[in-house]
Design a protein around this motif. Structure first.
Motif, PDB file in Angstrom:
ATOM      1  N   SER A 178      61.886  57.684   9.229  1.00 50.38           N
ATOM      2  CA  SER A 178      62.646  58.939   9.156  1.00 50.38           C
ATOM      3  C   SER A 178      62.303  60.050  10.107  1.00 50.38           C
ATOM      4  N   GLU A 179      61.830  59.793  11.453  1.00 49.33           N
ATOM      5  CA  GLU A 179      61.416  60.716  12.237  1.00 49.33           C
ATOM      6  C   GLU A 179      62.932  61.280  12.994  1.00 49.33           C
ATOM      7  N   LEU A 180      63.783  60.485  12.929  1.00 45.14           N
ATOM      8  CA  LEU A 180      65.006  61.002  13.749  1.00 45.14           C
ATOM      9  C   LEU A 180      65.445  62.032  13.308  1.00 45.14           C
ATOM     10  N   LEU A 181      65.561  61.963  11.970  1.00 44.81           N
ATOM     11  CA  LEU A 181      66.038  63.396  11.397  1.00 44.81           C
ATOM     12  C   LEU A 181      65.396  64.688  11.658  1.00 44.81           C
ATOM     13  N   TRP A 182      64.299  64.564  11.863  1.00 46.82           N
ATOM     14  CA  TRP A 182      63.420  65.767  12.306  1.00 46.82           C
ATOM     15  C   TRP A 182      64.139  66.022  13.648  1.00 46.82           C
ATOM     16  N   PHE A 183      64.097  65.219  14.836  1.00 50.12           N
ATOM     17  CA  PHE A 183      64.609  65.497  16.105  1.00 50.12           C
ATOM     18  C   PHE A 183      65.999  65.988  15.947  1.00 50.12           C
ATOM     19  N   SER A 184      66.997  65.443  14.993  1.00 50.62           N
ATOM     20  CA  SER A 184      68.174  65.688  14.964  1.00 50.62           C
ATOM     21  C   SER A 184      68.387  67.333  14.452  1.00 50.62           C
ATOM     22  N   ARG A 185      67.473  67.676  13.598  1.00 44.41           N
ATOM     23  CA  ARG A 185      67.417  69.006  12.985  1.00 44.41           C
ATOM     24  C   ARG A 185      66.836  70.021  14.259  1.00 44.41           C
ATOM     25  N   GLN A 186      66.181  69.621  15.086  1.00 45.13           N
ATOM     26  CA  GLN A 186      65.762  70.223  16.031  1.00 45.13           C
ATOM     27  C   GLN A 186      66.804  70.546  17.103  1.00 45.13           C
ATOM     28  N   ALA A 187      67.584  69.640  17.381  1.00 48.50           N
ATOM     29  CA  ALA A 187      68.875  69.438  18.251  1.00 48.50           C
ATOM     30  C   ALA A 187      69.913  70.332  17.978  1.00 48.50           C
ATOM     31  N   LYS A 188      69.957  70.488  16.412  1.00 44.75           N
ATOM     32  CA  LYS A 188      71.051  71.317  15.962  1.00 44.75           C
ATOM     33  C   LYS A 188      70.660  72.671  15.934  1.00 44.75           C
ATOM     34  N   ALA A 189      69.369  72.928  15.720  1.00 43.64           N
ATOM     35  CA  ALA A 189      68.990  74.362  15.825  1.00 43.64           C
ATOM     36  C   ALA A 189      69.121  75.052  17.099  1.00 43.64           C
ATOM     37  N   ALA A 190      68.800  74.208  18.243  1.00 42.89           N
ATOM     38  CA  ALA A 190      68.930  74.458  19.806  1.00 42.89           C
ATOM     39  C   ALA A 190      70.372  74.910  20.022  1.00 42.89           C
TER      40      ALA A 190
END
Length: 289
Positions: A178-190
């Motif tokens: 479930s690490e992809l969700l963290w990276f996805s949230r970071q991309a969305k915030a950027a």
């Protein structure tokens, strides 16, 4: 997407294309020899146009991007989505839903895809796994009836293009943990920060000349310039001045005037964008009195 059309349609079948301005999807439909009818899904009478067509002609599928239309960057409202699914079930045609922007939503809630409706097997959902990396963006996830999935499995691996198995192994680990969700949230915030900065810059430098609606999802703006402005000429002037322009704008007909621009902030550089905006403002100030 090419594989989906080939698995689903015969060369004599008819597909309604709601993104006729997209050269890639047009190329795929032509390659498959499929008859195409173009409809703009963001028009107010989209559903009534569709109903009129399916009464008089048998269609196999409707290709649509309800989350973020191309090129207008608009969502299909919930009532239209529901009606579209009901029409697909009643007249037994497929809805081929493509969505590369599911991670990037700017409202209170994410867009509910057609695949979440009670569609009775008539929705084929095709999406990028993620836009966290270019490789993951090119990995497609497909939610479809089991029969179509089995047909897609029979397509040789060579048809999927270049593959990096070490990267795919790392992606698999991201999914399991479930690490992809963290990276996805970071991309969305950027991207949310980029959208804010771009909006402030456009309003400051070009607010008196352009208009647009902030998107509910996706990473692009559909910008309207004054009707007497010819963007093809403006873009050529900016390029000749040495400005960094990634947009490609061309005329379908020689006499056509282009005054809408799709500005993608997927790869956003505030410094470059500011230089272009300032130069564009000086050009528009001289041309528009």
């Amino acid at each position: 997407m090419r594989a989906i059309f080939k698995a689903l349609c015969a060369s004599s079948d008819t597909v309604i294309n709601t993104s006729p301005s997209d050269p890639l999807i047009n190329s795929v439909l032509q390659e498959c020899g499929i008859n195409m009818i173009a409809i703009n899904a963001v028009q107010n009478d989209f559903i009534s146009q569709l109903e009129e067509i399916i009464i008089n002609k048998r269609i196999m599928a409707v290709y649509i991007r309800p989350n973020c239309s191309y090129p207008e960057c608009r969502n299909l409202d919930e009532a239209s989505c529901s009606r579209l699914v009901e029409l697909a079930k009643k007249h037994q045609f497929y809805l081929i839903e493509e969505d590369d922007d599911h991670e990037f939503w700017w409202g209170k809630y994410p867009f509910m895809p057609l695949a979440h409706y009670a569609h009775g097997g008539f929705v084929i959902h095709c999406a990028a796994l993620s836009r966290v990396s270019p490789y993951m963006q090119n990995l497609r996830t497909v939610v479809a009836p089991a029969q179509l999935i089995e047909i897609l499995k029979l397509i040789p691996n060579a048809h999927y293009g270049y593959r990096d198995f070490s990267e795919e192994k790392a992606i698999s680990r991201f999914l399991v943990n479930s690490e992809l969700l963290w990276f996805s949230r970071q991309a969305k915030a950027a991207k949310q920060k980029d959208l804010k900065n771009l909006h402030e810059l456009l309003q400051l430098q070009l607010g008196e000349y352009i208009s647009y609606d902030l998107p509910e999802s996706g990473t692009a703006l559909w910008i309207r310039f004054p009707a007497k402005t010819d963007l093809v000429t403006l873009i050529e002037l900016l390029k000749s001045d040495g400005q960094v322009i990634r947009s490609v704008i061309s005329r379908v007909k020689p006499e056509q005037t282009i005054y809408h621009m799709r500005l993608d902030f997927g790869r956003f550089d505030l410094r470059d964008c500011k230089k272009v905006a300032i130069k564009l403002r000086s050009i528009l100030k001289k041309r528009i009195r």
